[in-house]
Design a protein around this motif. Sequence first.
Motif, PDB file in Angstrom:
ATOM      1  N   TYR A 597       1.065  -0.939   0.450  1.00  0.00           N
ATOM      2  CA  TYR A 597       0.234  -0.022  -0.145  1.00  0.00           C
ATOM      3  C   TYR A 597       0.933   1.451   0.170  1.00  0.00           C
ATOM      4  O   TYR A 597       0.441   2.388  -0.925  1.00  0.00           O
ATOM      5  CB  TYR A 597      -0.616  -0.226   0.973  1.00  0.00           C
ATOM      6  N   ASP A 598       2.014   1.676   0.371  1.00  0.00           N
ATOM      7  CA  ASP A 598       2.756   1.606   0.289  1.00  0.00           C
ATOM      8  C   ASP A 598       3.431   2.757  -0.676  1.00  0.00           C
ATOM      9  O   ASP A 598       3.556   3.762  -0.972  1.00  0.00           O
ATOM     10  CB  ASP A 598       3.979   2.435   1.644  1.00  0.00           C
ATOM     11  N   PHE A 599       3.664   1.598  -1.089  1.00  0.00           N
ATOM     12  CA  PHE A 599       3.849   1.489  -2.586  1.00  0.00           C
ATOM     13  C   PHE A 599       3.022   2.238  -4.129  1.00  0.00           C
ATOM     14  O   PHE A 599       3.523   3.023  -4.221  1.00  0.00           O
ATOM     15  CB  PHE A 599       4.654   0.181  -3.243  1.00  0.00           C
ATOM     16  N   LEU A 600       2.112   2.379  -3.024  1.00  0.00           N
ATOM     17  CA  LEU A 600       1.276   2.462  -4.270  1.00  0.00           C
ATOM     18  C   LEU A 600       0.378   3.428  -4.380  1.00  0.00           C
ATOM     19  O   LEU A 600       0.439   4.413  -4.876  1.00  0.00           O
ATOM     20  CB  LEU A 600      -0.332   1.564  -4.208  1.00  0.00           C
ATOM     21  N   LEU A 601       0.145   3.762  -2.663  1.00  0.00           N
ATOM     22  CA  LEU A 601       0.394   5.338  -2.322  1.00  0.00           C
ATOM     23  C   LEU A 601       1.680   6.549  -3.108  1.00  0.00           C
ATOM     24  O   LEU A 601       1.248   7.337  -3.696  1.00  0.00           O
ATOM     25  CB  LEU A 601      -0.228   5.530  -1.513  1.00  0.00           C
ATOM     26  N   GLY A 602       2.066   6.075  -2.936  1.00  0.00           N
ATOM     27  CA  GLY A 602       3.337   7.444  -4.052  1.00  0.00           C
ATOM     28  C   GLY A 602       3.358   7.275  -4.799  1.00  0.00           C
ATOM     29  O   GLY A 602       3.756   7.384  -5.290  1.00  0.00           O
ATOM     30  N   LEU A 603       3.540   5.915  -5.365  1.00  0.00           N
ATOM     31  CA  LEU A 603       3.021   5.799  -7.290  1.00  0.00           C
ATOM     32  C   LEU A 603       1.936   6.736  -7.429  1.00  0.00           C
ATOM     33  O   LEU A 603       2.032   7.466  -8.259  1.00  0.00           O
ATOM     34  CB  LEU A 603       3.108   4.902  -7.455  1.00  0.00           C
ATOM     35  N   ARG A 604       0.735   6.147  -7.087  1.00  0.00           N
ATOM     36  CA  ARG A 604       0.050   7.771  -6.978  1.00  0.00           C
ATOM     37  C   ARG A 604       0.031   8.860  -7.035  1.00  0.00           C
ATOM     38  O   ARG A 604      -0.806   9.543  -7.800  1.00  0.00           O
ATOM     39  CB  ARG A 604      -1.526   6.830  -6.392  1.00  0.00           C
ATOM     40  N   THR A 605       0.560   9.313  -5.939  1.00  0.00           N
ATOM     41  CA  THR A 605       1.159  10.694  -5.847  1.00  0.00           C
ATOM     42  C   THR A 605       1.767  11.042  -6.707  1.00  0.00           C
ATOM     43  O   THR A 605       2.012  12.627  -7.257  1.00  0.00           O
ATOM     44  CB  THR A 605       0.890  10.995  -3.843  1.00  0.00           C
ATOM     45  N   LEU A 606       2.711  10.827  -6.574  1.00  0.00           N
ATOM     46  CA  LEU A 606       4.067  11.545  -7.837  1.00  0.00           C
ATOM     47  C   LEU A 606       3.348  11.266  -9.314  1.00  0.00           C
ATOM     48  O   LEU A 606       3.175  11.675  -9.949  1.00  0.00           O
ATOM     49  CB  LEU A 606       5.013  10.740  -7.845  1.00  0.00           C
ATOM     50  N   ASN A 607       2.023  10.733  -9.766  1.00  0.00           N
ATOM     51  CA  ASN A 607       2.105  10.577 -10.676  1.00  0.00           C
ATOM     52  C   ASN A 607       0.769  11.312 -10.960  1.00  0.00           C
ATOM     53  O   ASN A 607       0.846  12.559 -12.171  1.00  0.00           O
ATOM     54  CB  ASN A 607       1.088   8.874 -11.044  1.00  0.00           C
ATOM     55  N   GLY A 608       0.019  12.022  -9.847  1.00  0.00           N
ATOM     56  CA  GLY A 608      -1.091  13.132  -9.666  1.00  0.00           C
ATOM     57  C   GLY A 608      -0.107  14.326 -10.131  1.00  0.00           C
ATOM     58  O   GLY A 608      -0.372  15.469 -10.529  1.00  0.00           O
ATOM     59  N   LEU A 609       1.176  14.099  -9.341  1.00  0.00           N
ATOM     60  CA  LEU A 609       1.855  15.530  -9.194  1.00  0.00           C
ATOM     61  C   LEU A 609       2.340  15.750 -10.524  1.00  0.00           C
ATOM     62  O   LEU A 609       2.806  16.626 -10.839  1.00  0.00           O
ATOM     63  CB  LEU A 609       3.267  15.618  -8.717  1.00  0.00           C
TER      64      LEU A 609
END
Length: 656
Positions: A597-609
């Motif tokens: 979940y930590d990986f997915l949350l980081g990936l989604r956030t950087l993707n959004g930024l």
Amino acid sequence: MSAPKNMIPGRIADALMRFPPFSMLPAESVAGLAAEAEVWVVPMGDYIWRQGAKPSGEVLFLAQGRVEYIWDNEGQSERVDVRDVGDVLGLSALVRNEACRVSAQAVEDSMLYGLPWTMLRAMLEKNDEARNYVRRHLSWAVRVGSQIHYSDEPTESHMAGRAKNILQSHLDGAQIIQPRPIERLLTCGPDAEIGQAASLISSKRVPSILVVDSERRPLGIVSSNALVKNVVVDGMPKTEPVSRIMAKPVCTVSPNSSATAAMLIMLRERIGQVCVTEDGTPNTKALDVCTHKDLLAQTGHHPAGLLREIRFAKSNARFRELCDEIENIARSYLDAGVSAIYVGQICAELYDELTQRLVELSTDELRAEGVPLPRGVAWAWMSVGSDGRREQILRTDMDNAIVFAPSKTHEEDEAARAIFTRLAARVIDKLVAAGFARCQGGVMALNPRWCRTADEWVDEIASFNADIDGDGLLRATILYDLRHVTGDRALCDKLRERIFATASADTALQRRLAQTIVDNTPPLNFIGRFVIEKLGVGGSSEFDLKNRGMGPLRDAARLFSLHHKLNRRYSTGGRWEELRRVVPERAELASLARDAYDFLLGLRTLNGLRRGDSGRTLDPATLTKIERAQLSSVFDVVRTVQHAVQFQFSIDGRMT
């Protein structure tokens, strides 16, 4: 099979350097490793090793072809993983020094490079980034047996080198706290009159006075704001003792501790000052009192430094600037490899402070217009959904609600609701001006459905059952993530306790929630390739990272917490961590799920930024080789979590 000595190390080194973890190692080290490599050619259908075999001492790099891992369990064979070009095989058994837990079969004609494990291991021990990649690769990829632990990994941190550097720089780079001359410390006894304390504060031009005992040990703090509130606003006599209005207990730190560490304490405890004592506890003499102003100059570019700025900001433009800075700090942390769950905690503290400030300003505006809040009516502003879980890093939307104490009549309740929704409209307008998007589903406190009395909320909670569906199911799951932000905490906490008590006792409702988790399949087909979706008419080929990846892990953490009656933690990561500690049989699963979940949350956030949106959908073509490998392993963890949910709650049907 025969293993002739490799005669072309240069070509092997070039192939290795294209993929992790070798791409993270010095080129000369990889060249030396390639010089010791052996080349294996495996025809389609042959086994590279069989389950139960002892490791050969070589790590295998798949240069050509495709390999499947097969797990024989209780007389049945199950394909548990697929290895493609660039993948490393056989690490798990070597790291654990045990027999292979699965068989490896070539499903295409394959060529592999055998690399000496002792040599590679020595390289990994000297390289944080490569070692961290191997550790995460192992922990995510294993679906059989117990969790992998990389025994030689440094124990002081689980973060990569850059992550450790950026966080440690805030501590090492900041000045230490040096107590000032004791003559500057303004103190009084607990029996001193309020008027005397006010005179001392005014004459010394300081924001507070420290209340101490006869040994100069801190008992409490009286701030100038407390004087104004209690004496000027509430009319308390100046002859009353300061013990009646002092804030206690006092947060204390030791001399020579980090100024940034002190700021983090102030951020967490929401206080304006800390007391420096001889040993850092309230049991020794006070030496100094430090405020935000005293420490801000020492903290550098740190989120704690934004707290004071938010508290004193007034204009919409300034709030937007501060929120932009919060996102910039979040981006720098995530780029450095800092845990996205940790970043979410930081952002939650800052956004909570922002909300509190906006509520305060909006309340003052309404009062100035002759619309004060209902007298004597307790109320609380609550975060729900992702904000309630402390995972709101991007300003993509807002999820909030209000609870207020019921009055004697329906008419009084409606009058109070009208004022509270008016307050919420002001706050939400300010949040929008600061860059937040309105919730498209209407989950906002200005909506009367999300601004209700405690009795109304309790009645709705009691209606949740196994037949719940559609909007009702959505509201239930959102409310399970309820969290207090400002206002009457006791009112909010009682509501949260009622929610958990109701859901924890309803096994049929839990099975209904479990069914939704099992039905939400990851975007991978049976051979491990991404399944993409056409989004809209002529839309791009992407998959829903939030719904298909994060959703099952988020919902399963909530469900297991309800099932085991664990309600101390709010975030998905925190829930998995609590499960790991409290429920031994879930320890391995919880650890894997939290990392995933930590990986997915980081990936989604950087993707959004990067895209300037929520980051919810992701194009697999934009991923690097490392990200694709990690994402495939993460979705394997999602499947494992769904199998655990299916078994725990006796859900019918076979998952694919």
